[in-house]
Design an enzyme around this catalytic site. Sequence first.
Site, PDB file in Angstrom:
ATOM      1  N   ASP A  53     -13.902 -31.792  18.266  1.00 44.18           N
ATOM      2  CA  ASP A  53     -13.061 -32.191  17.142  1.00 44.18           C
ATOM      3  C   ASP A  53     -13.968 -32.439  15.939  1.00 44.18           C
ATOM      4  O   ASP A  53     -14.778 -33.361  15.938  1.00 44.18           O
ATOM      5  CB  ASP A  53     -12.290 -33.461  17.518  1.00 44.18           C
ATOM      6  CG  ASP A  53     -11.242 -33.831  16.496  1.00 44.18           C
ATOM      7  OD1 ASP A  53     -11.341 -33.379  15.336  1.00 44.18           O
ATOM      8  OD2 ASP A  53     -10.324 -34.585  16.862  1.00 44.18           O
ATOM      9  N   HIS A  54     -13.847 -31.615  14.920  1.00 43.83           N
ATOM     10  CA  HIS A  54     -14.720 -31.724  13.756  1.00 43.83           C
ATOM     11  C   HIS A  54     -14.458 -32.981  12.926  1.00 43.83           C
ATOM     12  O   HIS A  54     -15.264 -33.312  12.060  1.00 43.83           O
ATOM     13  CB  HIS A  54     -14.582 -30.471  12.873  1.00 43.83           C
ATOM     14  CG  HIS A  54     -15.186 -29.258  13.502  1.00 43.83           C
ATOM     15  ND1 HIS A  54     -16.485 -28.890  13.289  1.00 43.83           N
ATOM     16  CD2 HIS A  54     -14.675 -28.351  14.363  1.00 43.83           C
ATOM     17  CE1 HIS A  54     -16.753 -27.793  13.963  1.00 43.83           C
ATOM     18  NE2 HIS A  54     -15.665 -27.441  14.631  1.00 43.83           N
ATOM     19  N   ARG A  55     -13.367 -33.667  13.202  1.00 47.51           N
ATOM     20  CA  ARG A  55     -13.133 -34.931  12.514  1.00 47.51           C
ATOM     21  C   ARG A  55     -14.032 -36.024  13.060  1.00 47.51           C
ATOM     22  O   ARG A  55     -14.276 -37.028  12.396  1.00 47.51           O
ATOM     23  CB  ARG A  55     -11.675 -35.356  12.665  1.00 47.51           C
ATOM     24  CG  ARG A  55     -10.696 -34.391  12.012  1.00 47.51           C
ATOM     25  CD  ARG A  55      -9.283 -34.737  12.350  1.00 47.51           C
ATOM     26  NE  ARG A  55      -9.083 -34.592  13.801  1.00 47.51           N
ATOM     27  CZ  ARG A  55      -7.969 -34.933  14.424  1.00 47.51           C
ATOM     28  NH1 ARG A  55      -6.959 -35.444  13.754  1.00 47.51           N
ATOM     29  NH2 ARG A  55      -7.860 -34.762  15.719  1.00 47.51           N
ATOM     30  N   VAL A  56     -14.534 -35.828  14.304  1.00 46.20           N
ATOM     31  CA  VAL A  56     -15.341 -36.847  14.967  1.00 46.20           C
ATOM     32  C   VAL A  56     -16.802 -36.425  15.088  1.00 46.20           C
ATOM     33  O   VAL A  56     -17.712 -37.224  14.883  1.00 46.20           O
ATOM     34  CB  VAL A  56     -14.761 -37.159  16.371  1.00 46.20           C
ATOM     35  CG1 VAL A  56     -15.589 -38.209  17.079  1.00 46.20           C
ATOM     36  CG2 VAL A  56     -13.309 -37.578  16.264  1.00 46.20           C
TER      37      VAL A  56
END
Length: 92
Positions: A67-70
Amino acid sequence: MISTEEHSQSPISVRFKMLFGTPIINQPQVAILGVGVIEKSPAVVETSRKGDVIAIRHKMYLSLSYDHRVVDGSLGGNFLHFIADYLENWKE
């Protein structure tokens, strides 16, 4: 044995026997590591005496989806590189 509830709360999962493709993250997990089978295949190997030669080597594919948000791309790449180095220099 890990229960389904414990598994669903883990931050990362591992999927085995993948050949190609992108493993899909199971939310709310952050990442999934795809581990392919080890196969023998021809590869170019550099030697000091004979230069480049074709030899049979054991190879496998690793893929990491996250997950590129994390997870930042650099951190994900470093993690995958660490896993590859660890497996290539395996000590029994």
